[in-house]
Design a protein around this motif. Structure first.
Motif, PDB file in Angstrom:
ATOM      1  N   GLU A 407      29.783 -52.977  14.477  1.00 21.45           N
ATOM      2  CA  GLU A 407      29.527 -52.005  14.150  1.00 21.45           C
ATOM      3  C   GLU A 407      28.481 -52.488  12.479  1.00 21.45           C
ATOM      4  O   GLU A 407      29.754 -53.342  11.912  1.00 21.45           O
ATOM      5  CB  GLU A 407      30.665 -50.902  13.231  1.00 21.45           C
ATOM      6  N   SER A 423      25.675 -45.232   9.760  1.00 20.14           N
ATOM      7  CA  SER A 423      26.449 -46.481  11.176  1.00 20.14           C
ATOM      8  C   SER A 423      25.505 -46.559  12.144  1.00 20.14           C
ATOM      9  O   SER A 423      24.971 -46.006  13.215  1.00 20.14           O
ATOM     10  CB  SER A 423      27.990 -46.522  11.133  1.00 20.14           C
ATOM     11  N   SER A 425      26.427 -48.553  15.814  1.00 27.18           N
ATOM     12  CA  SER A 425      28.159 -48.943  16.367  1.00 27.18           C
ATOM     13  C   SER A 425      27.530 -49.614  18.363  1.00 27.18           C
ATOM     14  O   SER A 425      26.983 -48.199  18.498  1.00 27.18           O
ATOM     15  CB  SER A 425      29.397 -48.401  16.545  1.00 27.18           C
TER      16      SER A 425
END
Length: 453
Positions: A407, A423, A425
């Motif tokens: 991540e 983000s 991930s």
């Protein structure tokens, strides 16, 4: 939100985790908190300090000599884009949705008496197959309590969010769209440098419509949490009349005794916590435990002064399904997004290792890179999500490896009030997931914008 639009937004701004504005301006509290009622704006009784920033006139509104009002608001928009959610076994494994929430508050001080009210408007757009009450609760009273300050003792009653320690067992569920609140009473005792929280509360069960949240009739939490310099000590009692473990439904009464050591010295910092649980469930005795550790070092001589941290957790699971003993740990009411922005597995029957490096790119921007590995503690028990629901039964698999994850996050504190972040991930399933069902790689792209003062 269409995936193409989400991708374009990512390219422009990125994902937002809630980032507290870090300044030392006289108009600003030391930290903007999630719980908000912990902020102390009494120093703005000085009109000159209130004039230093546009928010000053909202944070301290004088009414009379001993009466004043503090107000504020949080407006958050979060977009999540999943591919192969729950390894492709979810009802809508490929999904893109938008969470919206608005949380204003008013904090009235009348001498030693105080009332705090915080409504919430939380809506979800595009959640498939349908939005849950954690996605959308529409218009509700999130918090509303009265408090009496008697000096060393503070008495509080009503609806409130509770955050204990690092929220391993009792948290605010801030990451999802609808935070967690409790109804009940709380006493806060200050003894020198020590502070003790005593409480007896029931969690609030959110409903899908406006003004239909209710106090849980089945779950209750009580206990004592003491914070001393460098160490937390606590006891938590928990009851659930309709608990579920191993396909059995019954009454659960569980007691948790824990200790947390935390601190920093020079460039080093640490946070170590252990919990033992005992009690009974549906005629079975309970014996469960967890040990979580975090140790890090700030590499001051390197560019951007990165902080390298290693987290390692061991959480017990059930050893045998056919005996009169339950070894499955219950994390009670843990924080949302427990291991990261993508957290398909929760803190039950698990061994996890999580190295992480974070750095401040400049005065307003920060980034982090993390890796995670997950294993089952007991091969006789399955894999659970964060709320504690069984999402993969053990079946006939004896494999321990659940999977690995990577991540990266980027955050920008654009102004003292506005934070933006992004983000990305990936969770690659391991042997256990491959042997027990669908096993596709999960992908999550997250976007968040958070305006708060």
């Amino acid at each position: 939100m269409p995936r193409l639009l989400a991708t374009a937004v990512i390219a422009l701004v990125g994902y937002v985790a809630p980032v507290a504005a870090q300044t030392t301006e006289p108009w600003q509290a030391p930290t903007l908190t999630i719980t908000r009622f912990d902020e102390d704006w009494a120093h703005l009784a000085n009109a000159e300090k209130r004039a230093h920033h546009w928010t000053g006139k909202f944070k301290y509104i004088p009414i009379s000599d001993d009466i004043w009002l503090s107000t504020g608001i949080e407006i958050r928009a979060r977009n999540e884009n999943f591919a192969n959610n729950f390894w492709g076994s979810g009802p809508a494994p490929d999904d893109s949705y938008l969470w919206l929430r608005v949380m204003p508050y008013a904090d009235l001080h009348v001498g030693q008496f105080r009332t705090f009210v915080q409504p919430i408007a939380a809506y979800a757009i595009g959640v498939r197959p349908a939005a849950s009450p954690i996605d959308q609760t529409r218009v509700e009273l999130l918090q509303g309590f009265a408090e009496l300050d008697l000096g060393a003792i503070t008495l509080r009653g009503g609806r409130q969010m509770i955050s204990l320690g690092t929220e391993r067992l009792v948290g605010t569920r801030y990451g999802p769209n609808v935070p967690l609140a409790f109804d009940g009473v709380r006493t806060i005792v200050s003894l020198g440098k020590a502070k003790v929280n005593l409480f007896a509360v029931n969690p609030v069960v959110p409903g899908p419509g406006s003004f239909d949240d209710k106090t849980s009739p089945t779950k209750m939490l009580w206990g004592a949490y003491a914070v001393l310099p460098g160490v937390d000590l606590y006891y938590l009692g928990y009851r659930n009349r309709v608990a579920h473990f191993g396909g059995v439904t019954g009454r659960e009464v569980r007691h948790s005794i824990g200790a947390r050591l935390n601190g920093a010295k020079g460039n080093l910092h640490w946070n170590i916590e252990g919990v033992a649980q005992f009690g009974h469930f549906a005629g079975k005795t309970i014996g469960a435990w967890t040990v979580g550790s975090e140790a890090g070092v700030k590499l001051a001589k390197l560019p951007l002064t990165p902080d390298a941290t290693l987290r390692f957790n061991v959480v017990s699971g059930d050893g045998r399904r056919d005996d009169r003993h339950l070894g499955t740990f219950n994390a009670l009411f843990p924080k949302g997004k427990y291991f990261g922005e993508l957290s398909p597995v929760g803190p039950t029957n698990i061994i996890s290792a999580n190295p992480r490096v974070s750095a401040r790119l400049n005065r307003t921007m920060s980034a982090s890179l993390a890796a995670m590995g997950y294993w089952r503690y007991s091969t006789a028990d399955g894999v659970y999500d964060i709320p504690g629901n069984l999402i993969r039964a053990p079946g006939n698999s004896r494999a321990r490896f659940i999977g690995k994850e990577a991540e990266v996050t980027l955050s920008w504190q654009a102004t003292a009030e506005l934070g933006l972040s992004t983000s990305f991930s990936l969770f690659q399933p391991g042997t256990f997931i491959r042997e027990t069902g669908p096993a596709k790689t999960i992908r999550l792209i997250g976007l968040e914008a958070n305006f708060r003062f």
